[in-house]
Design a protein around this motif. Structure first.
Motif, PDB file in Angstrom:
ATOM      1  N   VAL A  46       7.052  -0.071  12.250  1.00 14.80           N
ATOM      2  CA  VAL A  46       7.758  -0.673  11.123  1.00 14.80           C
ATOM      3  C   VAL A  46       8.951  -1.393  11.721  1.00 14.80           C
ATOM      4  O   VAL A  46       9.675  -0.837  12.550  1.00 14.80           O
ATOM      5  CB  VAL A  46       8.189   0.378  10.085  1.00 14.80           C
ATOM      6  CG1 VAL A  46       9.185  -0.216   9.099  1.00 14.80           C
ATOM      7  CG2 VAL A  46       6.977   0.914   9.348  1.00 14.80           C
ATOM      8  N   VAL A  71       6.034  -5.884   3.973  1.00 13.40           N
ATOM      9  CA  VAL A  71       6.102  -4.808   2.987  1.00 13.40           C
ATOM     10  C   VAL A  71       7.087  -5.156   1.871  1.00 13.40           C
ATOM     11  O   VAL A  71       6.794  -4.973   0.687  1.00 13.40           O
ATOM     12  CB  VAL A  71       6.508  -3.480   3.665  1.00 13.40           C
ATOM     13  CG1 VAL A  71       6.675  -2.369   2.647  1.00 13.40           C
ATOM     14  CG2 VAL A  71       5.488  -3.097   4.733  1.00 13.40           C
ATOM     15  N   SER A  72       8.258  -5.668   2.244  1.00 15.29           N
ATOM     16  CA  SER A  72       9.263  -6.034   1.250  1.00 15.29           C
ATOM     17  C   SER A  72      10.131  -7.162   1.801  1.00 15.29           C
ATOM     18  O   SER A  72      10.163  -7.401   3.009  1.00 15.29           O
ATOM     19  CB  SER A  72      10.128  -4.836   0.860  1.00 15.29           C
ATOM     20  OG  SER A  72      10.880  -4.386   1.967  1.00 15.29           O
ATOM     21  N   ALA A  84       6.910 -10.785   0.382  1.00 15.88           N
ATOM     22  CA  ALA A  84       6.262  -9.473   0.352  1.00 15.88           C
ATOM     23  C   ALA A  84       4.812  -9.623  -0.088  1.00 15.88           C
ATOM     24  O   ALA A  84       4.503 -10.409  -0.985  1.00 15.88           O
ATOM     25  CB  ALA A  84       7.015  -8.548  -0.595  1.00 15.88           C
ATOM     26  N   PHE A 107       5.260  -4.184   8.481  1.00 11.83           N
ATOM     27  CA  PHE A 107       4.368  -3.299   9.227  1.00 11.83           C
ATOM     28  C   PHE A 107       3.738  -4.178  10.297  1.00 11.83           C
ATOM     29  O   PHE A 107       3.155  -5.220   9.984  1.00 11.83           O
ATOM     30  CB  PHE A 107       3.285  -2.698   8.328  1.00 11.83           C
ATOM     31  CG  PHE A 107       2.266  -1.917   9.116  1.00 11.83           C
ATOM     32  CD1 PHE A 107       2.579  -0.675   9.634  1.00 11.83           C
ATOM     33  CD2 PHE A 107       1.020  -2.452   9.368  1.00 11.83           C
ATOM     34  CE1 PHE A 107       1.650   0.029  10.386  1.00 11.83           C
ATOM     35  CE2 PHE A 107       0.074  -1.752  10.118  1.00 11.83           C
ATOM     36  CZ  PHE A 107       0.397  -0.503  10.632  1.00 11.83           C
TER      37      PHE A 107
END
Length: 113
Positions: A46, A71-72, A84, A107
């Motif tokens: 991550v 992811v965001s 995202a 990720f």
């Protein structure tokens, strides 16, 4: 920390959590949390990038490709924004300058190391 699991329903599984992963600051505002490393060099991480952070120099993908899922937030590779939910396949030998205006969590998977 990766946790090997050898229960009857999950032979060979390994699992980890982001909160338990060690944190390494690569550049100001850019933190790497390793989740898993395979026996042949593959790895999963991550990557947390604070708002306004930028990779120092060029990120070259060697020896193999880089697979990224946003992811965001919004990730920028130096050319375009990826919001995202975006998936990016960067082939071996490709390069970019990772950065973000608003911050993001990625990720990142290296299938060949």
């Amino acid at each position: 920390t990766a946790h090997p699991e050898n229960g009857p329903d999950m032979p060979g599984y390994t699992w980890s959590t982001v909160v338990d992963a060690p944190v390494r600051e690569l550049f100001p505002g850019i933190r790497l949390r390793p989740l898993w490393s395979g026996p042949r060099g593959a790895s999963a991480h991550v990557l947390e990038m604070a708002a306004g952070s930028c990779w120092e120099g060029v990120d070259v993908h060697r020896p193999g490709p880089e697979e990224v899922f946003v992811v965001s937030g919004t990730f920028n590779d130096g050319v375009r924004d990826y919001p995202a939910g975006s998936f990016i396949h960067a082939p071996a030998g490709s390069w970019h300058v990772p950065q973000t205006a608003v911050g993001c969590v990625l990720f990142v998977f290296y299938p060949e190391g």
